[in-house]
Design a protein around this motif. Sequence first.
Motif, PDB file in Angstrom:
ATOM      1  N   ARG A 112       2.031  89.267  46.176  1.00 23.05           N
ATOM      2  CA  ARG A 112       2.171  88.611  45.110  1.00 23.05           C
ATOM      3  C   ARG A 112       1.665  87.265  44.870  1.00 23.05           C
ATOM      4  O   ARG A 112       2.113  86.408  44.302  1.00 23.05           O
ATOM      5  N   CYS A 113       0.801  87.146  45.804  1.00 20.52           N
ATOM      6  CA  CYS A 113       0.080  85.891  45.889  1.00 20.52           C
ATOM      7  C   CYS A 113      -0.482  85.627  44.379  1.00 20.52           C
ATOM      8  O   CYS A 113      -1.235  86.256  44.082  1.00 20.52           O
ATOM      9  N   GLY A 114      -0.288  84.306  43.699  1.00 16.31           N
ATOM     10  CA  GLY A 114      -0.847  84.004  42.469  1.00 16.31           C
ATOM     11  C   GLY A 114      -2.271  83.857  42.353  1.00 16.31           C
ATOM     12  O   GLY A 114      -2.859  84.379  41.578  1.00 16.31           O
ATOM     13  N   TYR A 115      -2.953  83.640  43.627  1.00 15.27           N
ATOM     14  CA  TYR A 115      -4.484  83.582  43.333  1.00 15.27           C
ATOM     15  C   TYR A 115      -4.871  85.026  43.374  1.00 15.27           C
ATOM     16  O   TYR A 115      -5.842  85.385  43.089  1.00 15.27           O
ATOM     17  N   PHE A 116      -4.211  85.961  44.127  1.00 19.20           N
ATOM     18  CA  PHE A 116      -4.617  87.399  44.144  1.00 19.20           C
ATOM     19  C   PHE A 116      -4.423  87.904  42.616  1.00 19.20           C
ATOM     20  O   PHE A 116      -5.291  88.588  42.131  1.00 19.20           O
ATOM     21  N   TYR A 117      -3.332  87.400  41.875  1.00 17.21           N
ATOM     22  CA  TYR A 117      -3.274  88.139  40.550  1.00 17.21           C
ATOM     23  C   TYR A 117      -4.182  87.251  39.548  1.00 17.21           C
ATOM     24  O   TYR A 117      -4.322  87.979  38.440  1.00 17.21           O
ATOM     25  N   ASP A 118      -4.713  86.017  39.864  1.00 18.92           N
ATOM     26  CA  ASP A 118      -5.513  85.490  38.864  1.00 18.92           C
ATOM     27  C   ASP A 118      -6.922  85.789  39.065  1.00 18.92           C
ATOM     28  O   ASP A 118      -7.616  85.334  40.042  1.00 18.92           O
TER      29      ASP A 118
END
Length: 328
Positions: free
Chosen positions: A117-123
Amino acid sequence: MNNFQYKRVSSPIAAITELAKDPAAKLVAGGTNLIDLMKYGVMSPDKLVDVNHLNFNEIVKQDGSLHIGATVRNAVASANADVLKYQPLLSQAMLSGASPQLRNKATMGGNLLQRTRCGYFYDISAPCNKRQPGSGCGAMGGYNRMHAIFGASSSCIAVNPSDMNVALTALDAVILVTGPKGDRKIPISDFHRLPGTHPELDTTLDRKEIITGIVIPDNAFAANTTYIKVRDRASYAFALISVAVAMELEGTTIKDIRLAMGGVAHKPWRLKEAEQMLKGKQASVENFKMAAELAMKGARAYEHNAFKLKLAPNTMIQALKTASGIKA
C-alpha cells in the motif's frame, strides 16, 4: 481502467493454460486488491482469469495439519471452528485486517498475493521501482512514515500489507501451488521476497503457477497466542507495527515460541533470534525486553519512520505479555 478480456475457468489446468498463453493475464478471485490497482492504473492486465469456481473452498483437519483452500473467503476462515480451535492466531490476525465487507470477498490465496500500500506505488505519476523497474524509489527521499525498517534495499522500502501473512509466517505455514511443471510446496518463509534489485517481484511464485491451498502444521500454541496491530485508527487501516506471538508454556516456562512482525519489511519478518533466546526461559517482562532488544538488531529507520524503532519493540513486549498472561 483499461479494457480487458474476462475468462472464467473451472479447472486448475484451464487457469494455468490461460496464464501460459497470455503473459499479461492475471488471476482474479475476490479482486479486493487487483480491482483497486486497475482503477488507479497501477496494473493494466489484458485478461482476467476468474478462479472463483475452482474447487479450493474447503477447510479440512487431516494428516497432522490444517488444510485451507485458496478460494476460501477470509471471513469464512476466520470463523471456522477448526481454525478457532487449532490455529486461533490466524483468526485473530484476519479479524484485525480490512473491513467485514472486504473479508467477505477476499480469498486466502488473494491475501497471500496482496501488493504493497505504499503511496508511491499507487501514484502513477511518482517514481516506483516496484511499479516501473528502473524509475527510482519515491519513498526513499519522500514521505516514508509507513515504510520498512528491516530488509529494505536501495531500490525499495515498501512493506507487505497483509495481517494474515504475518500469522501464517509465525505458524510455519506451507503454500501449495500447481503449474505447468506440476505441484510443489513453498514454505511461507520462502514465498515472499525481500526487494533486493527486483522489487517488482513480490513472491517466488512463477507467473504460470496458481495457489491451491495453505497447510498449517499442528502445534501446541492454541492456548497462548495473540496478534497485536498498532495502526492510525481502529478500523480498516494498515499496520504501522504488528506482532504475532504463538507460544507453548509449561507452567511459566516457555517450551516453544514463534514470533513474527508486520509493517516492517517487504515480507513478514520472522524473529528467529528472539525465539531462540526465549525458548526454555521464564515468561517474564525482563526476558521479553531482552528478546525485543535482540529482535531489533539491524533495524534501520528513514526520515519519517524513526518512531518504529521504539514502537516495534514495545509492541512486541506487550504481545508477549498478552500471550503469556503476564499482567505486570
